[in-house]
Design a protein around this motif. Structure first.
Motif, PDB file in Angstrom:
ATOM      1  N   PHE A   1       1.557  11.258  12.350  1.00 36.89           N
ATOM      2  CA  PHE A   1       0.899   9.954  12.320  1.00 36.89           C
ATOM      3  C   PHE A   1       1.089   9.331  10.952  1.00 36.89           C
ATOM      4  O   PHE A   1       0.665   9.879   9.944  1.00 36.89           O
ATOM      5  CB  PHE A   1      -0.599  10.112  12.636  1.00 36.89           C
ATOM      6  N   LYS A   2       1.757   8.199  10.933  1.00 36.59           N
ATOM      7  CA  LYS A   2       1.996   7.466   9.692  1.00 36.59           C
ATOM      8  C   LYS A   2       0.921   6.401   9.557  1.00 36.59           C
ATOM      9  O   LYS A   2       0.607   5.698  10.523  1.00 36.59           O
ATOM     10  CB  LYS A   2       3.381   6.816   9.745  1.00 36.59           C
ATOM     11  N   PHE A   3       0.361   6.285   8.351  1.00 41.97           N
ATOM     12  CA  PHE A   3      -0.641   5.269   8.076  1.00 41.97           C
ATOM     13  C   PHE A   3      -0.472   4.785   6.651  1.00 41.97           C
ATOM     14  O   PHE A   3       0.258   5.376   5.862  1.00 41.97           O
ATOM     15  CB  PHE A   3      -2.061   5.791   8.324  1.00 41.97           C
ATOM     16  N   ALA A   4      -1.143   3.702   6.338  1.00 41.95           N
ATOM     17  CA  ALA A   4      -1.053   3.140   4.992  1.00 41.95           C
ATOM     18  C   ALA A   4      -2.445   2.987   4.393  1.00 41.95           C
ATOM     19  O   ALA A   4      -3.407   2.669   5.097  1.00 41.95           O
ATOM     20  CB  ALA A   4      -0.350   1.784   5.032  1.00 41.95           C
ATOM     21  N   VAL A   5      -2.523   3.210   3.099  1.00 47.07           N
ATOM     22  CA  VAL A   5      -3.733   2.948   2.331  1.00 47.07           C
ATOM     23  C   VAL A   5      -3.419   1.733   1.467  1.00 47.07           C
ATOM     24  O   VAL A   5      -2.591   1.830   0.547  1.00 47.07           O
ATOM     25  CB  VAL A   5      -4.133   4.142   1.440  1.00 47.07           C
TER      26      VAL A   5
ATOM     27  N   GLY B   1       0.809  -1.202   0.000  1.00 43.60           N
ATOM     28  CA  GLY B   1       0.000   0.000   0.000  1.00 43.60           C
ATOM     29  C   GLY B   1       0.846   1.257   0.000  1.00 43.60           C
ATOM     30  O   GLY B   1       2.077   1.201  -0.036  1.00 43.60           O
ATOM     31  N   PHE B   2       0.170   2.386   0.044  1.00 41.22           N
ATOM     32  CA  PHE B   2       0.817   3.688   0.093  1.00 41.22           C
ATOM     33  C   PHE B   2       1.020   4.055   1.558  1.00 41.22           C
ATOM     34  O   PHE B   2       0.053   4.130   2.308  1.00 41.22           O
ATOM     35  CB  PHE B   2      -0.056   4.758  -0.565  1.00 41.22           C
ATOM     36  N   THR B   3       2.250   4.289   1.972  1.00 39.00           N
ATOM     37  CA  THR B   3       2.511   4.740   3.343  1.00 39.00           C
ATOM     38  C   THR B   3       2.591   6.258   3.315  1.00 39.00           C
ATOM     39  O   THR B   3       3.377   6.827   2.546  1.00 39.00           O
ATOM     40  CB  THR B   3       3.810   4.122   3.887  1.00 39.00           C
ATOM     41  N   LEU B   4       1.770   6.888   4.132  1.00 40.44           N
ATOM     42  CA  LEU B   4       1.625   8.340   4.103  1.00 40.44           C
ATOM     43  C   LEU B   4       1.848   8.927   5.495  1.00 40.44           C
ATOM     44  O   LEU B   4       1.531   8.304   6.503  1.00 40.44           O
ATOM     45  CB  LEU B   4       0.223   8.704   3.605  1.00 40.44           C
ATOM     46  N   ASP B   5       2.399  10.138   5.531  1.00 43.55           N
ATOM     47  CA  ASP B   5       2.646  10.839   6.788  1.00 43.55           C
ATOM     48  C   ASP B   5       1.659  11.982   6.937  1.00 43.55           C
ATOM     49  O   ASP B   5       1.481  12.782   6.010  1.00 43.55           O
ATOM     50  CB  ASP B   5       4.067  11.412   6.809  1.00 43.55           C
TER      51      ASP B   5
END
Length: 166
Positions: free
Chosen positions: A139-143, A95-99
């Motif tokens: 906060f780092k999360f993934a889509v 997935g895409f890891t986004l900050d």
């Protein structure tokens, strides 16, 4: 609950007809994508440069989810994802890891809504309440790739829908 739903826009224009499942997971355009779901789908408006989506402070490769990304070069698109589709980076294999930066949190009991700034875009993320970050935190999360959508910004029609149809 109906077996089939007709989503109409003002003026009586039919946008999509389908089951609740189809409307939620396979919206045919931006209107339906934003109309179905609470909180609504997150929309990131940008343009394709080569194989990358460039939007505000974001830049990431969308060739993993759009088959003919070269045909989109120079076009304006909308990258989208549902708030509950996100994963923490260790939970997502592809997935895409986004900050993002947390602006507000809202504990709802079984979930928390996290309102965050993602490269200059306001997004809402639904997460486990035990993993709620503090306000002001990065906060780092993934889509996950299968949970990402891409819409043509001009026609507002879907280019890439989320989950594969079964």
């Amino acid at each position: 609950m109906s077996d089939r739903i007709v989503v109409m826009k003002s003026g009586g224009y039919v946008q999509q007809i389908g089951t609740p499942y189809e409307l939620y997971f396979y919206p045919e355009n931006l209107f339906v994508a934003g109309f179905i779901g609470e909180p609504p789908m997150n929309f990131i408006r940008g343009a394709v440069d080569g194989s990358k989506l460039i939007a505000g402070g974001l830049s990431f490769d969308i060739s993993r989810i759009v088959k003919d990304v070269k045909a989109l070069d120079g076009k304006k698109v909308v990258f989208a994802f549902r708030p509950e589709a996100i994963k923490l980076p260790g939970e997502c294999k592809a997935g895409f890891t986004l900050d993002s930066k947390v602006e507000l949190t809202e504990l709802l009991g079984d979930t928390s809504n996290v309102y965050a700034d993602l490269g200059g875009f306001n997004v809402i993320l639904k997460i486990n309440p035990h993993q709620t970050p503090e306000m002001g935190a990065n906060f780092k999360f993934a889509v996950p790739y299968e949970a990402a959508y891409v819409f043509d910004a001009e026609t507002e029609k879907v280019i890439k829908s989320g989950l594969k149809r079964h």
